[in-house]
Design a protein around this motif. Structure first.
Motif, short mmCIF file in Angstrom:
data_model
loop_
_atom_site.label_atom_id
_atom_site.label_comp_id
_atom_site.label_asym_id
_atom_site.label_seq_id
_atom_site.Cartn_x
_atom_site.Cartn_y
_atom_site.Cartn_z
N VAL A 14 -0.22 -3.84 4.60
CA VAL A 14 -0.77 -2.56 5.06
C VAL A 14 -2.29 -2.60 4.93
CG1 VAL A 14 -0.76 -0.06 4.75
CG2 VAL A 14 1.34 -1.37 4.37
N THR A 15 -2.99 -2.45 6.05
CA THR A 15 -4.44 -2.67 6.06
C THR A 15 -5.26 -1.38 6.19
OG1 THR A 15 -4.40 -3.04 8.45
CG2 THR A 15 -4.18 -4.98 7.01
N GLY A 16 -4.60 -0.24 6.16
CA GLY A 16 -5.35 1.00 6.24
C GLY A 16 -4.45 2.19 5.98
N ALA A 17 -5.07 3.28 5.51
CA ALA A 17 -4.32 4.49 5.20
C ALA A 17 -5.15 5.72 5.54
CB ALA A 17 -3.91 4.52 3.73
N ALA A 18 -4.49 6.72 6.09
CA ALA A 18 -5.11 8.02 6.36
C ALA A 18 -4.38 9.06 5.53
CB ALA A 18 -5.05 8.37 7.83
N ILE A 19 -5.11 9.75 4.68
CA ILE A 19 -4.53 10.67 3.71
C ILE A 19 -4.97 12.08 4.03
CG2 ILE A 19 -4.23 11.13 1.25
CD1 ILE A 19 -3.35 8.30 2.09
N PHE A 20 -4.02 12.93 4.42
CA PHE A 20 -4.29 14.33 4.70
C PHE A 20 -3.78 15.17 3.53
CE2 PHE A 20 -4.26 12.31 8.83
CZ PHE A 20 -5.29 12.93 9.52
N ALA A 21 -4.72 15.70 2.74
CA ALA A 21 -4.37 16.57 1.60
C ALA A 21 -3.52 15.83 0.58
CB ALA A 21 -3.69 17.83 2.08
N GLY A 22 -4.08 14.78 0.02
CA GLY A 22 -3.40 14.02 -1.02
C GLY A 22 -4.37 13.56 -2.09
N GLY A 23 -3.82 13.14 -3.22
CA GLY A 23 -4.62 12.70 -4.35
C GLY A 23 -4.42 11.23 -4.68
N PRO A 24 -4.91 10.79 -5.83
CA PRO A 24 -4.94 9.36 -6.17
C PRO A 24 -3.59 8.78 -6.56
CG PRO A 24 -5.82 10.66 -7.97
CD PRO A 24 -5.60 11.62 -6.85
N TYR A 25 -3.54 7.48 -6.48
CA TYR A 25 -2.34 6.71 -6.80
C TYR A 25 -1.83 7.00 -8.20
CZ TYR A 25 0.68 2.63 -7.59
OH TYR A 25 1.74 1.80 -7.89
N TYR A 26 -0.51 7.20 -8.31
CA TYR A 26 0.21 7.42 -9.57
C TYR A 26 -0.31 8.65 -10.32
CZ TYR A 26 3.16 5.88 -13.48
OH TYR A 26 4.14 5.78 -14.45
N CYS A 27 -0.85 9.59 -9.59
CA CYS A 27 -1.44 10.78 -10.20
C CYS A 27 -0.46 11.53 -11.10
CB CYS A 27 -1.95 11.72 -9.11
SG CYS A 27 -2.81 13.19 -9.71
N ALA A 28 0.80 11.67 -10.65
CA ALA A 28 1.78 12.47 -11.39
C ALA A 28 2.31 11.78 -12.63
CB ALA A 28 2.94 12.83 -10.47
N LEU A 29 2.12 10.48 -12.74
CA LEU A 29 2.60 9.72 -13.90
C LEU A 29 4.09 9.91 -14.14
CD1 LEU A 29 -0.36 10.54 -16.34
CD2 LEU A 29 -0.06 8.47 -14.98
N GLY A 30 4.85 10.10 -13.05
CA GLY A 30 6.29 10.27 -13.17
C GLY A 30 6.73 11.61 -13.69
N ASN A 31 5.86 12.62 -13.62
CA ASN A 31 6.15 13.93 -14.21
C ASN A 31 5.98 15.01 -13.15
OD1 ASN A 31 5.57 16.50 -15.60
ND2 ASN A 31 5.66 15.27 -17.48
N SER A 32 7.04 15.77 -12.90
CA SER A 32 6.99 16.79 -11.85
C SER A 32 6.04 17.93 -12.19
CB SER A 32 8.39 17.34 -11.59
OG SER A 32 8.93 17.95 -12.75
N VAL A 33 5.88 18.24 -13.49
CA VAL A 33 4.96 19.31 -13.88
C VAL A 33 3.52 18.89 -13.61
CG1 VAL A 33 4.10 20.69 -15.81
CG2 VAL A 33 6.55 20.24 -15.60
N THR A 34 3.18 17.65 -13.97
CA THR A 34 1.85 17.14 -13.67
C THR A 34 1.61 17.13 -12.17
OG1 THR A 34 1.91 15.74 -15.65
CG2 THR A 34 0.31 15.15 -13.96
N ALA A 35 2.64 16.76 -11.42
CA ALA A 35 2.51 16.73 -9.95
C ALA A 35 2.16 18.10 -9.40
CB ALA A 35 3.81 16.23 -9.33
N SER A 36 2.80 19.14 -9.89
CA SER A 36 2.61 20.47 -9.33
C SER A 36 1.40 21.21 -9.88
CB SER A 36 3.87 21.31 -9.58
OG SER A 36 4.09 21.49 -10.97
#
Length: 328
Positions: A52-74
């Protein structure tokens, strides 16, 4: 061989849901997504950066941001950017790369990235998108990262032809902002593309295909995946022209289960595809008890490997990608 598989795919579609076909495609792939699909596009890019050589992100945050936790995600990963440590997320990514769970991070140096977050977005605030920009800046030169923060859009996919009023929330999460987000994103990732007019129609075929065969250990629904997805194939690509593959991930409440084909039909990608020989793959997530809104897994509901190339959703979509290329 790809011509034969292509013929079978379109014959099969006459009866409804078909087997995904193979096409004459370039070897590199790009991805994009909105909201949970933005997080998924980022995960797919980071995990499989060898392809994968490119990505377009519409309204998103950084990689592994939630750390596997739904509360952190929200919370943190939507509206509290000050709680996000990009240094810590980079450290996790390094560990995943060193243990072979994602492709080498050095691959990202050849990538281009497009980041969009509307100035009126109240679901994912711009500070979170800026954390994504900071994450990518560790690996990608500034000239290859394009950011758009000055469009007065609410949370949704920005178009110049379809959707609710730009600064307001609507049930489809597609906003008519007089801004062709799909074109702007793909043009940054590839360069030199022809831009469709706001009145352009769609001349290719939007087909429904079977997703179930890409999940081997359990039914697709076990992993929060629909049994069917969409693929848009321009006429030239149907007829054997050399084309490029782009994978577009819908957001929460935007999958087939919730709104049918509205994202696949109206998000703006298909008109760009017709003019520039892109095939657009629209994999579809669906709801589970732990995921009632049909979001992509960016917080761990399908298992702890979710942000890696061993994750069930990433593996399944990778198989779909390989099928379109005649490799699976």
């Amino acid at each position: 061989m790809w011509r034969f598989t292509l013929l079978l795919a379109f014959v099969g579609f006459c009866s409804g849901q078909s087997r995904l076909g193979s096409y004459n495609l370039d070897s590199s792939v790009t991805v994009s997504g909105l909201s949970s699909g933005a997080y998924m596009a980022n995960q797919f890019h980071i995990a499989l950066s060898g392809r994968v050589t490119g990505a377009a992100i519409f309204a998103g945050g950084p990689y592994y941001c939630a750390l596997g936790n739904s509360v952190t995600a929200s919370t943190s990963c939507m509206t509290v950017p000050g709680a996000i440590s990009v240094a810590a997320l980079r450290s996790y990514a390094v560990t995943f790369a060193n243990t072979g769970q994602i492709d080498p991070l050095s691959n990202l140096g050849r990538s281009k990235v497009f980041i969009f977050c509307g100035s009126k977005d109240s679901v994912l605030v711009q500070g979170v998108a800026q954390k994504l920009q900071e994450f990518y800046s560790s690996y990608i030169s500034a000239g290859n990262i394009k950011t758009v923060y000055n469009v007065a859009a609410q949370h949704g996919m920005p178009t110049d032809s379809y959707g609710g009023a730009c600064g307001t929330t609507n049930n489809d999460y597609i906003n008519n902002c007089n801004y062709n987000g799909a074109y702007e994103a793909l043009n940054h990732l590839y360069g030199g593309l022809s831009k469709p007019s706001s009145s352009s129609g769609q001349t290719g075929q939007l087909n429904l295909f079977d997703q179930s065969e890409y999940f081997n250990l359990a039914p697709a629904s076990t992993y929060g995946m629909d049994t069917a997805g969409y693929i848009y194939v321009p006429t030239a690509c149907q007829n054997g022209a050399r084309c490029r593959l782009h994978i577009a991930f819908h957001g929460c409440l935007q999958g087939r289960e919730k709104v049918g084909d509205k994202f696949a039909r109206y998000a703006g990608y298909n008109q760009v595809a017709d003019l520039n020989n892109f095939i657009i793959l629209y994999p579809q997530a669906r709801s589970l008890a732990l995921n009632p809104n049909g979001c992509w897994d960016w917080f761990g509901y399908s298992g702890i490997t979710y942000p890696t190339k061993n994750g069930f959703q990433i593996t399944g979509v990778e198989r779909m990608m390989k099928r379109t290329m005649g490799q699976y």
